[in-house]
Scaffold this motif. Structure first.
Motif, PDB file in Angstrom:
ATOM      1  N   ASP A 131      -1.153  -0.381   4.999  1.00  0.00           N
ATOM      2  CA  ASP A 131      -1.532   1.021   4.980  1.00  0.00           C
ATOM      3  C   ASP A 131      -0.772   1.680   6.262  1.00  0.00           C
ATOM      4  O   ASP A 131      -0.336   2.816   6.164  1.00  0.00           O
ATOM      5  CB  ASP A 131      -2.986   1.194   4.962  1.00  0.00           C
ATOM      6  CG  ASP A 131      -3.514   2.730   5.599  1.00  0.00           C
ATOM      7  OD1 ASP A 131      -3.381   3.562   4.705  1.00  0.00           O
ATOM      8  OD2 ASP A 131      -3.929   2.494   6.825  1.00  0.00           O
TER       9      ASP A 131
ATOM     10  N   VAL B  61      -4.967  -7.009  13.484  1.00  0.00           N
ATOM     11  CA  VAL B  61      -6.114  -5.899  13.111  1.00  0.00           C
ATOM     12  C   VAL B  61      -7.413  -5.989  14.089  1.00  0.00           C
ATOM     13  O   VAL B  61      -7.944  -5.144  14.692  1.00  0.00           O
ATOM     14  CB  VAL B  61      -6.309  -5.964  11.661  1.00  0.00           C
ATOM     15  CG1 VAL B  61      -7.605  -4.872  11.512  1.00  0.00           C
ATOM     16  CG2 VAL B  61      -5.222  -5.540  10.833  1.00  0.00           C
TER      17      VAL B  61
ATOM     18  N   HIS C 235      -8.977  -2.118   0.088  1.00  0.00           N
ATOM     19  CA  HIS C 235      -8.132  -1.914   1.183  1.00  0.00           C
ATOM     20  C   HIS C 235      -8.947  -2.569   2.669  1.00  0.00           C
ATOM     21  O   HIS C 235      -8.431  -3.525   3.498  1.00  0.00           O
ATOM     22  CB  HIS C 235      -8.183  -0.570   1.764  1.00  0.00           C
ATOM     23  CG  HIS C 235      -7.458  -0.193   3.248  1.00  0.00           C
ATOM     24  ND1 HIS C 235      -8.202  -0.265   4.129  1.00  0.00           N
ATOM     25  CD2 HIS C 235      -6.231  -0.005   3.382  1.00  0.00           C
ATOM     26  CE1 HIS C 235      -7.386   0.243   5.317  1.00  0.00           C
ATOM     27  NE2 HIS C 235      -6.460   0.358   4.764  1.00  0.00           N
ATOM     28  N   SER C 236     -10.272  -2.622   2.551  1.00  0.00           N
ATOM     29  CA  SER C 236     -11.145  -3.128   3.541  1.00  0.00           C
ATOM     30  C   SER C 236     -11.349  -4.872   3.412  1.00  0.00           C
ATOM     31  O   SER C 236     -11.698  -5.189   4.466  1.00  0.00           O
ATOM     32  CB  SER C 236     -12.493  -2.452   3.245  1.00  0.00           C
ATOM     33  OG  SER C 236     -13.064  -2.849   2.247  1.00  0.00           O
TER      34      SER C 236
ATOM     35  N   MET D 152      -7.074  -7.520   5.761  1.00  0.00           N
ATOM     36  CA  MET D 152      -6.430  -7.036   6.940  1.00  0.00           C
ATOM     37  C   MET D 152      -4.956  -6.767   6.864  1.00  0.00           C
ATOM     38  O   MET D 152      -4.417  -5.912   7.300  1.00  0.00           O
ATOM     39  CB  MET D 152      -6.533  -8.066   8.263  1.00  0.00           C
ATOM     40  CG  MET D 152      -7.853  -8.182   8.767  1.00  0.00           C
ATOM     41  SD  MET D 152      -8.246  -8.985  10.380  1.00  0.00           S
ATOM     42  CE  MET D 152      -8.215 -10.603   9.821  1.00  0.00           C
TER      43      MET D 152
ATOM     44  N   ASP E  83       0.925  -1.131  -0.192  1.00  0.00           N
ATOM     45  CA  ASP E  83      -0.114  -0.067  -0.037  1.00  0.00           C
ATOM     46  C   ASP E  83       0.889   1.301   0.001  1.00  0.00           C
ATOM     47  O   ASP E  83       2.211   1.230   0.301  1.00  0.00           O
ATOM     48  CB  ASP E  83      -1.160   0.051   1.166  1.00  0.00           C
ATOM     49  CG  ASP E  83      -2.089   0.849   0.968  1.00  0.00           C
ATOM     50  OD1 ASP E  83      -2.374   1.545  -0.080  1.00  0.00           O
ATOM     51  OD2 ASP E  83      -3.029   0.789   1.628  1.00  0.00           O
TER      52      ASP E  83
ATOM     53  N   ARG F  46      -9.058  -3.253  16.676  1.00  0.00           N
ATOM     54  CA  ARG F  46     -10.395  -2.789  16.855  1.00  0.00           C
ATOM     55  C   ARG F  46     -10.924  -2.943  18.103  1.00  0.00           C
ATOM     56  O   ARG F  46     -11.722  -1.884  18.398  1.00  0.00           O
ATOM     57  CB  ARG F  46     -11.053  -3.694  15.633  1.00  0.00           C
ATOM     58  CG  ARG F  46     -10.710  -3.418  14.054  1.00  0.00           C
ATOM     59  CD  ARG F  46     -11.849  -4.414  13.385  1.00  0.00           C
ATOM     60  NE  ARG F  46     -11.475  -4.278  11.871  1.00  0.00           N
ATOM     61  CZ  ARG F  46     -11.247  -5.321  11.381  1.00  0.00           C
ATOM     62  NH1 ARG F  46     -11.216  -6.430  11.903  1.00  0.00           N
ATOM     63  NH2 ARG F  46     -11.035  -5.119  10.047  1.00  0.00           N
TER      64      ARG F  46
ATOM     65  N   GLN G 278      -4.571  -3.576   5.654  1.00  0.00           N
ATOM     66  CA  GLN G 278      -4.726  -2.299   6.281  1.00  0.00           C
ATOM     67  C   GLN G 278      -3.158  -2.104   7.233  1.00  0.00           C
ATOM     68  O   GLN G 278      -2.875  -1.109   7.627  1.00  0.00           O
ATOM     69  CB  GLN G 278      -5.927  -2.974   7.422  1.00  0.00           C
ATOM     70  CG  GLN G 278      -7.102  -2.913   6.674  1.00  0.00           C
ATOM     71  CD  GLN G 278      -8.234  -3.251   7.420  1.00  0.00           C
ATOM     72  OE1 GLN G 278      -8.483  -2.625   8.530  1.00  0.00           O
ATOM     73  NE2 GLN G 278      -9.257  -4.130   6.971  1.00  0.00           N
TER      74      GLN G 278
ATOM     75  N   ASP H 250     -12.992  -0.843   8.884  1.00  0.00           N
ATOM     76  CA  ASP H 250     -11.961  -0.665   8.246  1.00  0.00           C
ATOM     77  C   ASP H 250     -10.862   0.327   8.978  1.00  0.00           C
ATOM     78  O   ASP H 250     -11.299   1.356   8.911  1.00  0.00           O
ATOM     79  CB  ASP H 250     -12.297  -0.051   6.989  1.00  0.00           C
ATOM     80  CG  ASP H 250     -11.155  -0.128   5.848  1.00  0.00           C
ATOM     81  OD1 ASP H 250      -9.754  -0.657   5.950  1.00  0.00           O
ATOM     82  OD2 ASP H 250     -11.329   0.444   4.528  1.00  0.00           O
ATOM     83  N   LEU H 251      -9.771  -0.033   9.117  1.00  0.00           N
ATOM     84  CA  LEU H 251      -8.813   0.822   9.871  1.00  0.00           C
ATOM     85  C   LEU H 251      -7.851   1.441   8.873  1.00  0.00           C
ATOM     86  O   LEU H 251      -7.052   0.728   8.022  1.00  0.00           O
ATOM     87  CB  LEU H 251      -7.708  -0.069  10.917  1.00  0.00           C
ATOM     88  CG  LEU H 251      -8.579  -0.529  11.857  1.00  0.00           C
ATOM     89  CD1 LEU H 251      -7.300  -1.336  12.823  1.00  0.00           C
ATOM     90  CD2 LEU H 251      -9.352   0.232  12.760  1.00  0.00           C
ATOM     91  N   HIS H 252      -8.267   2.948   8.767  1.00  0.00           N
ATOM     92  CA  HIS H 252      -7.095   3.681   8.012  1.00  0.00           C
ATOM     93  C   HIS H 252      -6.357   4.652   9.030  1.00  0.00           C
ATOM     94  O   HIS H 252      -7.053   5.394   9.806  1.00  0.00           O
ATOM     95  CB  HIS H 252      -7.905   4.580   7.273  1.00  0.00           C
ATOM     96  CG  HIS H 252      -8.720   4.094   5.826  1.00  0.00           C
ATOM     97  ND1 HIS H 252      -7.666   3.987   4.704  1.00  0.00           N
ATOM     98  CD2 HIS H 252      -9.769   3.414   5.510  1.00  0.00           C
ATOM     99  CE1 HIS H 252      -8.516   3.530   3.845  1.00  0.00           C
ATOM    100  NE2 HIS H 252      -9.673   3.067   4.334  1.00  0.00           N
TER     101      HIS H 252
ATOM    102  N   SER I 144      -3.066  -3.044  -2.766  1.00  0.00           N
ATOM    103  CA  SER I 144      -4.050  -2.419  -2.381  1.00  0.00           C
ATOM    104  C   SER I 144      -4.770  -1.731  -3.786  1.00  0.00           C
ATOM    105  O   SER I 144      -3.845  -1.197  -4.430  1.00  0.00           O
ATOM    106  CB  SER I 144      -4.080  -1.240  -1.255  1.00  0.00           C
ATOM    107  OG  SER I 144      -5.088  -0.480  -1.010  1.00  0.00           O
TER     108      SER I 144
END
Length: 257
Positions: free
Chosen positions: A190, A48, A180-181, A184, A9, A52, A187, A62-64, A140
Motif C-alpha cells: 500500500d 511495519v 489490508h490489516s 504487514m 495493492d 508503528r 501494508q 493498520d498503517l495506511h 489486498s
C-alpha cells in the motif's frame, strides 16, 4: 515450495469521470507489488512494527500511507527503501486511454494485474535459487474481488499466447486475498503504490510529490540497468517519451529510463 511472497495493492481508482481541478476520478491508477524472499519474509515485513513504534502508533495498528502526514511518510519510506525487498509498479494514465475500452467493471484492474505479474514473474524467475520454486501471490482484498473471479482471470491468461507471464515462476493455483490489516506485507505494498501514485497524480493544489518514489528507487526491479518498463511500467508508455502529463515529467529522467 515458495521462494518469494508477492504482496499486491493499489492506489487511485478505476473511474473515467474526470473533472476540472483534479476532481472526479483520479487521473492515474497504480498497482504495485512488494516482493520478499520467503525465507526472510517475516524479518522483512516487521519493518511495519518499527514504523508503528517510531510514529507512536498502537501495536498492530493498520498503517495506511494516505492517512499519514508528510512527516510520518518519510521514515516509513526510508524503512522500506532499506529493506530486503523489491518492488514493481504499473502506472496507468487513464485520460490517455479510450474509456469505452475499459468501461467493463474490473477490466482496468485486470489488465494492470497482467502487466504487473509479467514483470514480477521475470524478477522471480531470474532471482530464484531453485527452478522448481515459485512466488506466492497475496492480493489486498477489494470490495468487488473474489477468489473465483481472480482465479478465472488468471486461467484465461494462461490460454493466451500474447501474455508474457512466466508461469513457471508464479503460483497461480494458490492465490491468497487478505484484508489490508491482516498482512504487514500488504501494508508495505500500500505504501509503495500510494508513494508512486503521489508522484504522478496532482493533489488538490495541482502539485505532485515525486520525492516519495525517488526514495524507493533502490527497491525497484531493474533489468540490465533499466527500471523503466520493469520496476516502473507506464501505460501508455509513449506518454512519457512524447508528452508526459503535468507533474510526471520526472519520469523522463535518466535515472528512471
Amino acid at each position: 515450495m515458495h521462494a518469494f511472497n508477492v504482496y499486491i495493492d493499489e492506489s487511485g481508482d478505476e473511474g473515467f469521470q474526470f473533472r476540472d481541478n483534479n476532481r472526479g476520478s483520479s487521473r492515474w491508477f497504480v498497482l504495485s507489488a512488494a516482493i520478499t524472499r520467503a525465507e526472510t519474509d517475516l524479518e522483512t515485513v516487521k519493518l511495519v512494527d518499527r514504523v508503528r513504534a517510531q510514529l507512536g502508533k498502537a501495536e498492530r495498528a493498520d498503517l495506511h500511507f494516505r492517512k499519514l502526514n508528510h512527516g510520518q511518510r518519510l521514515p516509513y519510506l526510508a524503512e522500506i527503501a532499506d529493506a530486503s525487498l523489491r518492488t514493481v509498479s504499473v502506472l496507468v494514465h487513464k485520460p490517455s486511454l479510450q474509456s469505452d475500452a475499459y468501461s467493463e467493471k474490473g477490466l482496468l484492474y485486470n489488465y494492470a494485474t497482467r502487466l504487473l505479474l509479467e514483470r514480477v514473474s521475470w524478477l522471480c524467475r531470474d532471482a530464484r535459487r531453485d527452478a522448481q520454486h515459485k512466488a506466492k501471490l497475496v492480493f489486498s482484498n477489494r470490495s468487488n474481488m473474489s477468489y473465483a473471479e481472480l482465479g478465472a482471470y488468471l486461467a484465461r491468461l494462461r490460454q493466451r499466447r500474447d501474455v508474457r507471464i512466466d508461469w513457471s515462476a508464479v503460483d497461480c493455483q494458490n492465490v491468497a486475498i487478505f484484508e489490508h490489516s491482516k498482512r504487514m506485507g500488504l501494508q508495505i505494498a500500500d505504501a509503495v503504490a500510494s508513494a508512486v501514485w503521489s508522484g504522478v497524480n496532482p493533489n488538490g493544489y495541482g502539485f505532485t510529490e515525486p520525492r516519495y518514489a525517488e526514495m524507493l528507487r533502490r527497491t525497484m526491479y531493474r533489468h540490465r540497468g533499466a527500471r523503466f518498463g520493469y520496476g516502473l511500467k507506464v501505460l501508455p508508455a509513449e506518454i512519457i517519451t512524447n508528452n508526459p502529463p503535468p507533474g510526471a515529467e520526472w519520469l523522463q529522467g535518466a535515472d528512471w529510463v
